[in-house]
Design a protein around this motif. Structure first.
Motif, PDB file in Angstrom:
ATOM      1  N   THR A  83      13.912  -3.329   2.156  1.00 34.04           N
ATOM      2  CA  THR A  83      15.200  -3.229   1.475  1.00 34.04           C
ATOM      3  C   THR A  83      15.369  -1.880   0.798  1.00 34.04           C
ATOM      4  OG1 THR A  83      14.217  -4.234  -0.506  1.00 34.04           O
ATOM      5  CG2 THR A  83      15.390  -5.707   0.996  1.00 34.04           C
ATOM      6  N   VAL A  84      16.631  -1.594   0.464  1.00 29.21           N
ATOM      7  CA  VAL A  84      17.012  -0.442  -0.356  1.00 29.21           C
ATOM      8  C   VAL A  84      17.529  -0.993  -1.686  1.00 29.21           C
ATOM      9  CG1 VAL A  84      18.470   1.602  -0.520  1.00 29.21           C
ATOM     10  CG2 VAL A  84      17.657   0.820   1.728  1.00 29.21           C
ATOM     11  N   ASN A  85      17.072  -0.423  -2.800  1.00 32.96           N
ATOM     12  CA  ASN A  85      17.324  -1.037  -4.104  1.00 32.96           C
ATOM     13  C   ASN A  85      17.726  -0.036  -5.175  1.00 32.96           C
ATOM     14  OD1 ASN A  85      15.656  -3.892  -3.743  1.00 32.96           O
ATOM     15  ND2 ASN A  85      14.703  -2.198  -2.658  1.00 32.96           N
ATOM     16  N   ILE A  86      18.768  -0.375  -5.931  1.00 32.88           N
ATOM     17  CA  ILE A  86      19.123   0.367  -7.144  1.00 32.88           C
ATOM     18  C   ILE A  86      19.456  -0.649  -8.231  1.00 32.88           C
ATOM     19  CG2 ILE A  86      20.569   2.111  -8.226  1.00 32.88           C
ATOM     20  CD1 ILE A  86      21.403   3.038  -5.435  1.00 32.88           C
ATOM     21  N   GLY A  87      18.800  -0.527  -9.385  1.00 34.79           N
ATOM     22  CA  GLY A  87      19.100  -1.378 -10.522  1.00 34.79           C
ATOM     23  C   GLY A  87      19.424  -0.544 -11.747  1.00 34.79           C
ATOM     24  N   LEU A  88      20.374  -1.001 -12.534  1.00 36.11           N
ATOM     25  CA  LEU A  88      20.728  -0.350 -13.794  1.00 36.11           C
ATOM     26  C   LEU A  88      20.148  -1.160 -14.947  1.00 36.11           C
ATOM     27  CD1 LEU A  88      22.311   1.785 -15.457  1.00 36.11           C
ATOM     28  CD2 LEU A  88      24.256   0.192 -15.410  1.00 36.11           C
ATOM     29  N   ILE A  89      19.406  -0.492 -15.816  1.00 35.11           N
ATOM     30  CA  ILE A  89      18.789  -1.132 -16.974  1.00 35.11           C
ATOM     31  C   ILE A  89      19.527  -0.738 -18.241  1.00 35.11           C
ATOM     32  CG2 ILE A  89      16.648  -1.416 -18.283  1.00 35.11           C
ATOM     33  CD1 ILE A  89      16.590  -2.464 -15.360  1.00 35.11           C
ATOM     34  N   GLU A  90      19.773  -1.700 -19.105  1.00 33.77           N
ATOM     35  CA  GLU A  90      20.391  -1.462 -20.406  1.00 33.77           C
ATOM     36  C   GLU A  90      19.586  -2.242 -21.443  1.00 33.77           C
ATOM     37  OE1 GLU A  90      22.890   0.408 -22.817  1.00 33.77           O
ATOM     38  OE2 GLU A  90      23.841   0.186 -20.857  1.00 33.77           O
ATOM     39  N   ASN A  91      18.959  -1.530 -22.363  1.00 34.76           N
ATOM     40  CA  ASN A  91      18.172  -2.152 -23.424  1.00 34.76           C
ATOM     41  C   ASN A  91      17.153  -3.153 -22.868  1.00 34.76           C
ATOM     42  OD1 ASN A  91      19.539  -0.764 -25.548  1.00 34.76           O
ATOM     43  ND2 ASN A  91      21.251  -2.197 -25.336  1.00 34.76           N
ATOM     44  N   GLY A  92      16.477  -2.729 -21.823  1.00 37.75           N
ATOM     45  CA  GLY A  92      15.385  -3.528 -21.275  1.00 37.75           C
ATOM     46  C   GLY A  92      15.770  -4.588 -20.276  1.00 37.75           C
ATOM     47  N   ARG A  93      17.062  -4.780 -20.040  1.00 35.49           N
ATOM     48  CA  ARG A  93      17.524  -5.839 -19.153  1.00 35.49           C
ATOM     49  C   ARG A  93      18.255  -5.250 -17.942  1.00 35.49           C
ATOM     50  NH1 ARG A  93      15.016  -9.921 -19.394  1.00 35.49           N
ATOM     51  NH2 ARG A  93      16.731 -11.229 -18.688  1.00 35.49           N
ATOM     52  N   PRO A  94      18.126  -5.879 -16.771  1.00 36.39           N
ATOM     53  CA  PRO A  94      18.879  -5.417 -15.596  1.00 36.39           C
ATOM     54  C   PRO A  94      20.315  -5.915 -15.673  1.00 36.39           C
ATOM     55  CG  PRO A  94      17.529  -7.310 -15.000  1.00 36.39           C
ATOM     56  CD  PRO A  94      17.241  -7.009 -16.453  1.00 36.39           C
ATOM     57  N   VAL A  95      21.262  -5.007 -15.770  1.00 29.81           N
ATOM     58  CA  VAL A  95      22.668  -5.394 -15.982  1.00 29.81           C
ATOM     59  C   VAL A  95      23.536  -5.169 -14.747  1.00 29.81           C
ATOM     60  CG1 VAL A  95      22.566  -5.066 -18.474  1.00 29.81           C
ATOM     61  CG2 VAL A  95      23.180  -3.134 -17.005  1.00 29.81           C
ATOM     62  N   ALA A  96      23.035  -4.450 -13.762  1.00 34.16           N
ATOM     63  CA  ALA A  96      23.769  -4.249 -12.507  1.00 34.16           C
ATOM     64  C   ALA A  96      22.746  -3.905 -11.442  1.00 34.16           C
ATOM     65  CB  ALA A  96      24.807  -3.141 -12.632  1.00 34.16           C
ATOM     66  N   GLY A  97      23.058  -4.266 -10.204  1.00 30.10           N
ATOM     67  CA  GLY A  97      22.126  -3.948  -9.141  1.00 30.10           C
ATOM     68  C   GLY A  97      22.705  -4.193  -7.774  1.00 30.10           C
ATOM     69  N   ALA A  98      22.047  -3.593  -6.786  1.00 33.06           N
ATOM     70  CA  ALA A  98      22.409  -3.800  -5.388  1.00 33.06           C
ATOM     71  C   ALA A  98      21.155  -3.719  -4.541  1.00 33.06           C
ATOM     72  CB  ALA A  98      23.422  -2.763  -4.925  1.00 33.06           C
ATOM     73  N   VAL A  99      21.114  -4.579  -3.528  1.00 35.62           N
ATOM     74  CA  VAL A  99      19.999  -4.629  -2.579  1.00 35.62           C
ATOM     75  C   VAL A  99      20.593  -4.698  -1.181  1.00 35.62           C
ATOM     76  CG1 VAL A  99      17.983  -5.930  -1.784  1.00 35.62           C
ATOM     77  CG2 VAL A  99      18.533  -5.863  -4.229  1.00 35.62           C
ATOM     78  N   VAL A 100      20.083  -3.868  -0.275  1.00 33.86           N
ATOM     79  CA  VAL A 100      20.528  -3.892   1.116  1.00 33.86           C
ATOM     80  C   VAL A 100      19.322  -4.091   2.018  1.00 33.86           C
ATOM     81  CG1 VAL A 100      21.568  -2.562   2.995  1.00 33.86           C
ATOM     82  CG2 VAL A 100      22.531  -2.431   0.702  1.00 33.86           C
ATOM     83  N   ALA A 101      19.452  -4.980   2.994  1.00 35.63           N
ATOM     84  CA  ALA A 101      18.454  -5.189   4.032  1.00 35.63           C
ATOM     85  C   ALA A 101      18.951  -4.487   5.296  1.00 35.63           C
ATOM     86  CB  ALA A 101      18.240  -6.673   4.289  1.00 35.63           C
ATOM     87  N   PRO A 102      18.458  -3.289   5.612  1.00 38.46           N
ATOM     88  CA  PRO A 102      19.023  -2.525   6.732  1.00 38.46           C
ATOM     89  C   PRO A 102      19.008  -3.242   8.082  1.00 38.46           C
ATOM     90  CG  PRO A 102      17.714  -1.088   5.336  1.00 38.46           C
ATOM     91  CD  PRO A 102      17.484  -2.492   4.846  1.00 38.46           C
ATOM     92  N   PRO A 103      17.932  -3.937   8.487  1.00 44.01           N
ATOM     93  CA  PRO A 103      17.942  -4.546   9.825  1.00 44.01           C
ATOM     94  C   PRO A 103      19.037  -5.580  10.032  1.00 44.01           C
ATOM     95  CG  PRO A 103      15.703  -4.391   9.014  1.00 44.01           C
ATOM     96  CD  PRO A 103      16.603  -4.070   7.857  1.00 44.01           C
ATOM     97  N   SER A 104      19.364  -6.343   8.983  1.00 44.65           N
ATOM     98  CA  SER A 104      20.380  -7.390   9.103  1.00 44.65           C
ATOM     99  C   SER A 104      21.734  -6.968   8.545  1.00 44.65           C
ATOM    100  CB  SER A 104      19.916  -8.656   8.380  1.00 44.65           C
ATOM    101  OG  SER A 104      19.678  -8.393   7.012  1.00 44.65           O
ATOM    102  N   ALA A 105      21.792  -5.774   7.946  1.00 50.34           N
ATOM    103  CA  ALA A 105      23.016  -5.260   7.324  1.00 50.34           C
ATOM    104  C   ALA A 105      23.556  -6.210   6.262  1.00 50.34           C
ATOM    105  CB  ALA A 105      24.084  -4.969   8.375  1.00 50.34           C
TER     106      ALA A 105
END
Length: 252
Positions: A101-123
């Protein structure tokens, strides 16, 4: 201000389009100081992501896997930052398996508040939006996903491919799941988020960039990630080199 999951999804999808043609291409594999594999796909995906984040969110610092491997991690980090894993599941990628997977997460005060995950083979793309978890894939409109109730007699645990039968049996007795499915990468958190599995007990090492994006998606879908004793699972552990402790990810 933190409802940026759709933006992160676009960046992850662009990186996935770059990475996918390199899968099963006979790409050379080298090894980092910890002996984990790294390929040009990891490096190219990270370069694209870092450039895109710098353009869209210039004031938000980024901790990313390959940069951290080469240059180390900072001794301190502010309350708001990105965690990036451009190719989670490199071992699966090298084997030719589809669970990376490809991953980006946004952290705010120790907690994940936004994120996205992509699995390239299955789109497949999972991302946070408006306090919910959404999914899209080719030919299917973006739609909300959510965790499922714990099945009384058919709970599914997602485990590592390398986990021994003895260890899996011990975890089954401890957590009460009935079935197990080996799987790599943060896609495990997304499968729980969309109600395809129920629990992911991780009694082993991970890094913050491995889990942040999937954690954000799972929480938005109604699930949770905690320490083994049920405490909040937090990010920004600069003094520990952004290493995670053991955790359990659950659906409903």
């Amino acid at each position: 201000m933190n409802d940026i999951g759709a933006d992160l999804a676009e960046i992850c999808e662009a990186a996935a389009r770059l990475i996918l043609p390199l899968w099963r291409s006979g790409l050379a594999v080298s090894h980092k100081s910890d002996e984990s594999p790294v390929t040009e796909a990891d490096r190219a995906g990270e370069a694209l992501i870092l450039k895109a984040l710098a353009e869209r969110f210039p004031d938000v610092p980024v901790i990313s896997e390959e940069d951290a491997s080469e240059f180390g991690t900072p001794d301190a980090i502010g309350p708001r930052f990105f965690l990036v894993d451009p190719l989670d599941g490199t071992k699966a990628f090298v084997r030719g398996d589809p669970h990376f997977t490809v991953n980006i997460g946004l952290i705010e005060n120790g907690r994940p508040v936004a994120g996205a995950v992509v699995a390239p083979p299955s789109a497949e793309t999972w991302y946070t939006s408006g306090g919910q978890a959404l999914k899209r894939m080719p030919g299917v409109a973006d739609h909300r996903v959510g965790v499922r109730p714990w099945p009384a007699d058919a709970a599914i645990a997602l485990i590592s491919h390398t986990m021994s039968v003895e260890t899996a049996d011990k975890l089954a007795a401890e957590y009460g799941f009935h079935l197990r499915q080996p799987m790599d990468s943060s896609i495990k958190l997304c499968r729980i988020a969309e109600g395809m599995a129920d629990i992911y007990p991780r009694h082993g090492p991970t890094m913050e960039w491995d889990t942040a994006a999937g954690h954000a998606v799972l929480e938005a879908a109604g699930g949770r990630v905690t320490t083994l004793d049920g405490q909040p699972f937090v990010y920004g552990k600069a003094r520990e080199g952004f290493r995670n402790g053991w955790f359990v990810a659950r659906g409903a």
